[in-house]
Motif scaffolding. Structure first.
Motif, PDB file in Angstrom:
ATOM      1  N   MET A 242      91.062  46.917  65.672  1.00  0.00           N
ATOM      2  CA  MET A 242      89.705  46.560  66.243  1.00  0.00           C
ATOM      3  C   MET A 242      89.358  45.425  65.326  1.00  0.00           C
ATOM      4  O   MET A 242      88.311  45.244  64.697  1.00  0.00           O
ATOM      5  N   GLY A 243      90.351  44.554  64.923  1.00  0.00           N
ATOM      6  CA  GLY A 243      90.172  43.352  64.237  1.00  0.00           C
ATOM      7  C   GLY A 243      89.713  43.728  62.720  1.00  0.00           C
ATOM      8  O   GLY A 243      88.828  43.059  62.032  1.00  0.00           O
ATOM      9  N   GLY A 244      90.315  44.786  62.184  1.00  0.00           N
ATOM     10  CA  GLY A 244      90.077  45.179  60.940  1.00  0.00           C
ATOM     11  C   GLY A 244      88.721  46.048  60.581  1.00  0.00           C
ATOM     12  O   GLY A 244      88.463  46.506  59.616  1.00  0.00           O
ATOM     13  N   ARG A 245      87.856  46.303  61.967  1.00  0.00           N
ATOM     14  CA  ARG A 245      86.815  47.348  61.675  1.00  0.00           C
ATOM     15  C   ARG A 245      87.100  48.606  61.948  1.00  0.00           C
ATOM     16  O   ARG A 245      87.965  48.979  62.677  1.00  0.00           O
ATOM     17  N   LYS A 246      86.528  49.399  61.087  1.00  0.00           N
ATOM     18  CA  LYS A 246      86.796  50.896  61.407  1.00  0.00           C
ATOM     19  C   LYS A 246      86.123  51.456  62.511  1.00  0.00           C
ATOM     20  O   LYS A 246      85.055  51.229  62.933  1.00  0.00           O
ATOM     21  N   VAL A 247      86.926  52.382  63.136  1.00  0.00           N
ATOM     22  CA  VAL A 247      86.516  52.942  64.562  1.00  0.00           C
ATOM     23  C   VAL A 247      86.487  54.282  64.186  1.00  0.00           C
ATOM     24  O   VAL A 247      87.785  55.006  63.646  1.00  0.00           O
ATOM     25  N   ALA A 248      85.624  55.498  64.530  1.00  0.00           N
ATOM     26  CA  ALA A 248      85.418  56.821  64.238  1.00  0.00           C
ATOM     27  C   ALA A 248      86.153  57.344  65.286  1.00  0.00           C
ATOM     28  O   ALA A 248      86.042  56.961  66.512  1.00  0.00           O
ATOM     29  N   LYS A 249      86.789  58.790  65.271  1.00  0.00           N
ATOM     30  CA  LYS A 249      87.391  59.340  66.386  1.00  0.00           C
ATOM     31  C   LYS A 249      86.290  60.425  66.862  1.00  0.00           C
ATOM     32  O   LYS A 249      86.800  60.893  67.866  1.00  0.00           O
ATOM     33  N   THR A 250      85.277  60.742  66.034  1.00  0.00           N
ATOM     34  CA  THR A 250      84.330  61.593  66.489  1.00  0.00           C
ATOM     35  C   THR A 250      82.943  61.140  66.091  1.00  0.00           C
ATOM     36  O   THR A 250      82.904  60.368  65.333  1.00  0.00           O
ATOM     37  N   MET A 251      81.891  61.567  66.924  1.00  0.00           N
ATOM     38  CA  MET A 251      80.630  61.335  66.438  1.00  0.00           C
ATOM     39  C   MET A 251      80.095  62.308  65.407  1.00  0.00           C
ATOM     40  O   MET A 251      80.876  63.141  65.061  1.00  0.00           O
ATOM     41  N   LYS A 252      79.075  61.844  64.662  1.00  0.00           N
ATOM     42  CA  LYS A 252      78.614  62.751  63.296  1.00  0.00           C
ATOM     43  C   LYS A 252      78.579  64.043  63.864  1.00  0.00           C
ATOM     44  O   LYS A 252      78.527  65.075  62.984  1.00  0.00           O
ATOM     45  N   ASP A 253      78.033  64.429  65.007  1.00  0.00           N
ATOM     46  CA  ASP A 253      77.812  65.731  65.675  1.00  0.00           C
ATOM     47  C   ASP A 253      79.130  66.440  66.150  1.00  0.00           C
ATOM     48  O   ASP A 253      79.054  67.733  66.624  1.00  0.00           O
ATOM     49  N   GLY A 254      80.242  65.890  65.899  1.00  0.00           N
ATOM     50  CA  GLY A 254      81.397  66.525  66.257  1.00  0.00           C
ATOM     51  C   GLY A 254      82.068  66.123  67.792  1.00  0.00           C
ATOM     52  O   GLY A 254      83.202  66.677  68.038  1.00  0.00           O
ATOM     53  N   THR A 255      81.271  65.356  68.661  1.00  0.00           N
ATOM     54  CA  THR A 255      81.717  65.014  69.584  1.00  0.00           C
ATOM     55  C   THR A 255      82.884  64.231  69.724  1.00  0.00           C
ATOM     56  O   THR A 255      82.675  63.061  68.916  1.00  0.00           O
ATOM     57  N   ARG A 256      83.845  64.300  70.376  1.00  0.00           N
ATOM     58  CA  ARG A 256      85.006  63.546  70.379  1.00  0.00           C
ATOM     59  C   ARG A 256      84.829  62.334  71.232  1.00  0.00           C
ATOM     60  O   ARG A 256      84.142  62.265  72.188  1.00  0.00           O
ATOM     61  N   LEU A 257      85.438  61.151  70.645  1.00  0.00           N
ATOM     62  CA  LEU A 257      85.421  60.030  71.421  1.00  0.00           C
ATOM     63  C   LEU A 257      86.670  59.566  72.196  1.00  0.00           C
ATOM     64  O   LEU A 257      87.593  59.555  71.361  1.00  0.00           O
ATOM     65  N   CYS A 258      86.753  58.928  73.257  1.00  0.00           N
ATOM     66  CA  CYS A 258      87.908  58.585  74.029  1.00  0.00           C
ATOM     67  C   CYS A 258      88.314  57.212  73.034  1.00  0.00           C
ATOM     68  O   CYS A 258      87.885  56.122  73.076  1.00  0.00           O
ATOM     69  N   PRO A 259      89.654  57.523  72.785  1.00  0.00           N
ATOM     70  CA  PRO A 259      90.341  56.340  71.981  1.00  0.00           C
ATOM     71  C   PRO A 259      90.725  55.213  73.102  1.00  0.00           C
ATOM     72  O   PRO A 259      90.566  53.882  72.567  1.00  0.00           O
ATOM     73  N   ALA A 260      91.096  55.645  74.336  1.00  0.00           N
ATOM     74  CA  ALA A 260      91.274  54.370  75.367  1.00  0.00           C
ATOM     75  C   ALA A 260      90.062  53.600  75.706  1.00  0.00           C
ATOM     76  O   ALA A 260      89.918  52.284  75.708  1.00  0.00           O
ATOM     77  N   PHE A 261      88.770  54.401  75.758  1.00  0.00           N
ATOM     78  CA  PHE A 261      87.416  53.662  75.727  1.00  0.00           C
ATOM     79  C   PHE A 261      87.319  52.698  74.732  1.00  0.00           C
ATOM     80  O   PHE A 261      86.644  51.517  74.894  1.00  0.00           O
ATOM     81  N   GLN A 262      87.628  52.996  73.630  1.00  0.00           N
ATOM     82  CA  GLN A 262      87.233  52.191  72.470  1.00  0.00           C
ATOM     83  C   GLN A 262      88.140  50.919  72.464  1.00  0.00           C
ATOM     84  O   GLN A 262      87.386  49.782  72.147  1.00  0.00           O
ATOM     85  N   GLN A 263      89.151  50.808  73.011  1.00  0.00           N
ATOM     86  CA  GLN A 263      89.942  49.568  73.314  1.00  0.00           C
ATOM     87  C   GLN A 263      89.520  48.890  74.768  1.00  0.00           C
ATOM     88  O   GLN A 263      90.363  47.933  75.009  1.00  0.00           O
ATOM     89  N   GLY A 264      88.801  49.416  75.577  1.00  0.00           N
ATOM     90  CA  GLY A 264      88.333  49.026  76.714  1.00  0.00           C
ATOM     91  C   GLY A 264      89.433  49.238  77.878  1.00  0.00           C
ATOM     92  O   GLY A 264      89.524  48.693  78.949  1.00  0.00           O
TER      93      GLY A 264
END
Length: 64
Positions: free
Chosen positions: A1-23
């Motif tokens: 993401m252009g050198g910006r840090k992307v989390a794999k989970t939210m602070k509450d432990g909810t997993r984030l979809c990696p494909a959605f992060q990239q669109g």
């Protein structure tokens, strides 16, 4: 993401979809890979968390 840090989970432990992060994830409704929320780390360990976009298109400024 252009050198910006992307989390794999939210602070509450909810997993984030990696494909959605990239669109790339087209799943409608619940996604088996995780939540469709922006995972861009904006301050310390906090993430943007917006449901309307992924990290690749987030306009939040990042601060360490």
């Amino acid at each position: 993401m252009g050198g910006r840090k992307v989390a794999k989970t939210m602070k509450d432990g909810t997993r984030l979809c990696p494909a959605f992060q990239q669109g790339h994830c087209k799943a409608k409704g619940p996604c088996a890979q995780g939540a469709h929320r922006c995972g861009l780390v904006v301050r310390g360990e906090r993430v943007c968390g917006a449901p309307s976009h992924g990290a690749s298109t987030c306009r939040q400024s990042t601060k360490a």
